[in-house]
Motif scaffolding. Structure first.
Motif, PDB file in Angstrom:
ATOM      1  N   ASN A 160       0.826  -1.198   0.000  1.00  0.00           N
ATOM      2  CA  ASN A 160       0.000   0.000   0.000  1.00  0.00           C
ATOM      3  C   ASN A 160       0.865   1.255   0.000  1.00  0.00           C
ATOM      4  O   ASN A 160       2.005   1.249   0.466  1.00  0.00           O
ATOM      5  N   ALA A 161       0.292   2.351  -0.492  1.00  0.00           N
ATOM      6  CA  ALA A 161       0.990   3.639  -0.439  1.00  0.00           C
ATOM      7  C   ALA A 161       1.231   4.049   1.009  1.00  0.00           C
ATOM      8  O   ALA A 161       2.304   4.555   1.362  1.00  0.00           O
ATOM      9  N   VAL A 162       0.235   3.837   1.835  1.00  0.00           N
ATOM     10  CA  VAL A 162       0.378   4.056   3.278  1.00  0.00           C
ATOM     11  C   VAL A 162       0.509   2.680   3.914  1.00  0.00           C
ATOM     12  O   VAL A 162      -0.447   1.916   3.983  1.00  0.00           O
ATOM     13  N   ARG A 163       1.721   2.362   4.339  1.00  0.00           N
ATOM     14  CA  ARG A 163       2.029   1.012   4.806  1.00  0.00           C
ATOM     15  C   ARG A 163       1.581   0.798   6.256  1.00  0.00           C
ATOM     16  O   ARG A 163       1.308   1.743   6.994  1.00  0.00           O
ATOM     17  N   ILE A 164       1.560  -0.452   6.660  1.00  0.00           N
ATOM     18  CA  ILE A 164       1.231  -0.775   8.042  1.00  0.00           C
ATOM     19  C   ILE A 164       2.197  -0.078   8.997  1.00  0.00           C
ATOM     20  O   ILE A 164       1.832   0.332  10.097  1.00  0.00           O
ATOM     21  N   TRP A 165       3.459   0.111   8.564  1.00  0.00           N
ATOM     22  CA  TRP A 165       4.449   0.773   9.438  1.00  0.00           C
ATOM     23  C   TRP A 165       4.080   2.235   9.655  1.00  0.00           C
ATOM     24  O   TRP A 165       4.286   2.769  10.755  1.00  0.00           O
ATOM     25  N   ASP A 166       3.536   2.886   8.627  1.00  0.00           N
ATOM     26  CA  ASP A 166       3.108   4.276   8.772  1.00  0.00           C
ATOM     27  C   ASP A 166       1.938   4.375   9.749  1.00  0.00           C
ATOM     28  O   ASP A 166       1.910   5.251  10.622  1.00  0.00           O
ATOM     29  N   VAL A 167       0.986   3.471   9.579  1.00  0.00           N
ATOM     30  CA  VAL A 167      -0.199   3.468  10.444  1.00  0.00           C
ATOM     31  C   VAL A 167       0.205   3.176  11.888  1.00  0.00           C
ATOM     32  O   VAL A 167      -0.267   3.834  12.828  1.00  0.00           O
ATOM     33  N   LEU A 168       1.084   2.202  12.065  1.00  0.00           N
ATOM     34  CA  LEU A 168       1.528   1.831  13.401  1.00  0.00           C
ATOM     35  C   LEU A 168       2.274   2.975  14.074  1.00  0.00           C
ATOM     36  O   LEU A 168       2.041   3.288  15.256  1.00  0.00           O
TER      37      LEU A 168
END
Length: 611
Positions: free
Chosen positions: A264-272
């Protein structure tokens, strides 16, 4: 999940976006309560007369009973009902706990079931004073989520929000963390977000938790970037905050992040990262995230704003591989891309040994340079659960090398400009094996596990079959024998570790993990001289390692009046002596200059540890 509110009322929430109906069934009185679905795919209901301890199942579309995918407690195991847990009612005693700076941590990895004879959180509490006396100030728990049966490493957990029943459940973990904080110990927890165990995995009965594009070596990969992946991401991110909020966990170590796939453009790492930062600001507490990764990539600890994963630190496997092959000549059979002293020097000064070179094991170039990263972004170790556990005999380092090399290994670890981690029992040279063990109930899985382990070991050419991981005796043989700590050579090894940790905490050059003023030079056939200074050279430290069977001569390359402050053999003050003879498999530490608070002098490790 179930959340207790006032007057024994409870709200229940479960994500099942593709289901049309969901019922809640309470086991005590048999009540069946329809749940209501919102636009995001979550079913909800509020239930009165549902106190903490109430047990329940969900019924998707009037199918069979299933435990809660976000269950906080499974008192009867992975197939039994879930139990309502009251997190508000626990009275914490760590209100003054503010955590510890990451760069000051001395980690200690332990398995709750094998750490004590009882195998519980409360039994572990009774041994915390021993760890404090050793100098440990951070415990890393192997996973404690509910797994099949009564014994398991924990990486086959089936309920990510739960706490293993025979360890002591949710209250046991809270009491353990509470006790650690009162003794000045931070608590980190291993979590697994790349897969779940094959037995007790009820997630597919509720929603599209798993990907049809990716697969891990251990099973289905989580769905972080496909249809309905928003709910999966929330499930994982909320789990991170769950441990911090309800259990006061100081940090998490994420297992094998290289097996987490997200395009994704906004990765799980960004969300986390955003969620953790928001929680940190709201709570006033910190939460440290450490990664296990085999990518040798600095991006793992690069901020998310710069395209990285945003972890605070990552495990440095190359440190272990480079050091172990120097200590044990048999090591080259299994770590064939290591074996040169200059590689360990590189591990000491740069981090990754493989930073873009050809690696025969992988049949390609591997890694990128980590030379610019500070030392506190790496966790180093001589042992962890994987290293003995993936040997057929479960051999620890103490079972493979002699006492001088054990001392040398401990010094190489604890004098390094990184965050050191000991594996339980290592501090006193425990020489009982640590095996891989499990307790699957499903006959098919039991058979597959035994056959799979056998094939895996044949591929690595160990020359012997692994111990039966399903045999309870294998688990019992892995339990620490704490009485050894005060006996014979075990006591000597313990004192050596205490002295090294004491020196590490006292000496200003050893507390500096910037790695900007450190140099590692080879001398003789197998000598390594690690020189550190404070910028203007008013304070200098010289660590001399002899990785050979032969005596080595070292000619001092740095002028000044040097004092021996620690030695693995016979500490003697050496001033203005141009040549020093180093015994086989030894380490000697020299100091030049004075500390601001404590004058370090020539001392035995007994004297240092007593301080």
């Amino acid at each position: 999940m179930a959340v207790t509110i006032k007057n024994n009322s409870c709200t229940f929430t479960v994500w099942a976006p593709e289901k049309q109906e969901m019922d809640l069934r309470l086991t005590a009185d048999g009540r069946i309560i329809p749940m209501h679905k919102d636009n995001a795919g979550y079913f909800h209901c509020k239930v009165d007369n549902c106190p903490p301890g109430a047990r329940y199942y969900y019924r998707p579309e009037k199918d069979k009973d299933y435990p809660d995918p976000a269950s906080h407690y499974q008192p009867q195991g992975i197939h039994g009902p879930s139990e309502v847990v009251d997190h508000v009612g626990y009275q914490w005693n760590d209100n003054d706990w503010k955590g510890l700076p990451l760069e000051t941590l001395i980690f200690y990895e332990l398995h709750v079931g094998a750490f004590t004879a009882e195998g519980t959180f409360m039994a572990a509490v009774s041994l915390l004073d021993d760890l404090v006396a050793t100098g440990v100030n951070a415990i890393e728990l192997m996973p404690v989520c509910q797994f099949p049966g009564s014994r398991n490493w924990g990486y086959d957990g089936a309920f990510l929000y739960s706490v293993q029943n025979n360890y002591g459940g949710p209250e046991g973990l809270k009491k353990f963390v509470d006790a650690c904080h009162q003794k000045g110990i931070a608590v980190f927890l291993d979590v697994v977000y790349n897969h779940v165990g094959p037995e007790g995995d009820y997630l597919p009965f509720f929603g599209p938790y798993f990907s049809d594009k990716y697969h891990t070596p251990w099973g289905k990969a989580f769905n972080y970037d496909g249809a309905w992946s928003d709910g999966v991401r929330k499930f994982i991110v909320d789990n991170v905050l769950h441990w911090a909020e309800h259990y006061h966990i100081d940090g998490l170590r994420l297992d094998a992040v290289h097996e987490i796939f997200d395009r994704n453009a906004v990765r799980i790492w960004d969300v986390l990262h955003d969620a953790v930062e928001e929680w940190r600001q709201a709570s006033g507490r910190s939460l440290c995230l450490i990664a296990e990764s085999d990518l040798n990539s600095p991006r793992v600890v690069t901020p998310v704003s710069q395209g990285g994963h945003g972890f605070h630190a990552q495990w440095l496997d190359d440190f272990h591989h480079a050091l172990y092959v120097l200590l044990d000549k048999e090591g080259i059979k299994h770590y064939r891309d290591f074996g040169r002293l200059d590689q360990f020097a590189k591990a000491y000064t740069e981090g990754f040994v493989h930073s873009g070179e050809w690696v025969d094991f992988r049949k390609r170039r591997h890694g990128a340079s980590s030379a610019g990263l500070p030392g506190h972004q790496f966790v180093v170790f001589n042992q962890n659960h994987d290293i003995p556990g993936n040997r057929p005999g479960g051999q620890r380092l103490s079972m493979l090398v002699d006492l001088p090399r054990l001392r040398l290994a401990a010094a190489a670890l604890l004098l390094a400009p990184y965050l050191p981690m000991l594996f339980m029992g290592e501090e006193y040279g425990e020489d009982i094996p640590f095996y891989f063990f499990s307790d699957y109930e499903d006959p098919r899985l039991r058979k597959e596990l035994k056959e799979g382990r056998k094939k895996e070991f044949e591929a690595f050419d160990w020359g012997e079959e692994p111990a039966d991981p399903l045999d309870e005796a294998v688990f019992m043989q892995s339990k620490l024998q704490w009485h050894k700590r005060q006996e014979g050579h075990y006591k000597e090894i313990l004192e050596w570790h205490r002295s090294l940790i004491a020196l590490r905490k006292r000496h200003p050059l050893l507390t500096d993990l910037s790695r900007q003023r450190i140099r590692a030079d080879l001398f003789g056939t197998s000598g390594l001289a690690v020189h550190r200074h404070n910028g203007d050279n008013s304070r200098q430290l010289l660590c001399l390692f002899n990785f050979s069977e032969e005596q080595l001569d070292y000619s001092f390359a740095y002028p000044g009046e040097w004092t021996c402050i620690l030695s693995s053999h016979d500490p003697v003050a050496r001033r203005n002596i141009p040549v020093l003879r180093l015994p086989p498999w030894s380490v000697t530490v020299y100091d030049l200059g004075e500390t601001s608070t404590t004058t370090l002098r020539s001392a035995t490790f007994n004297e240092l540890s007593a301080g």
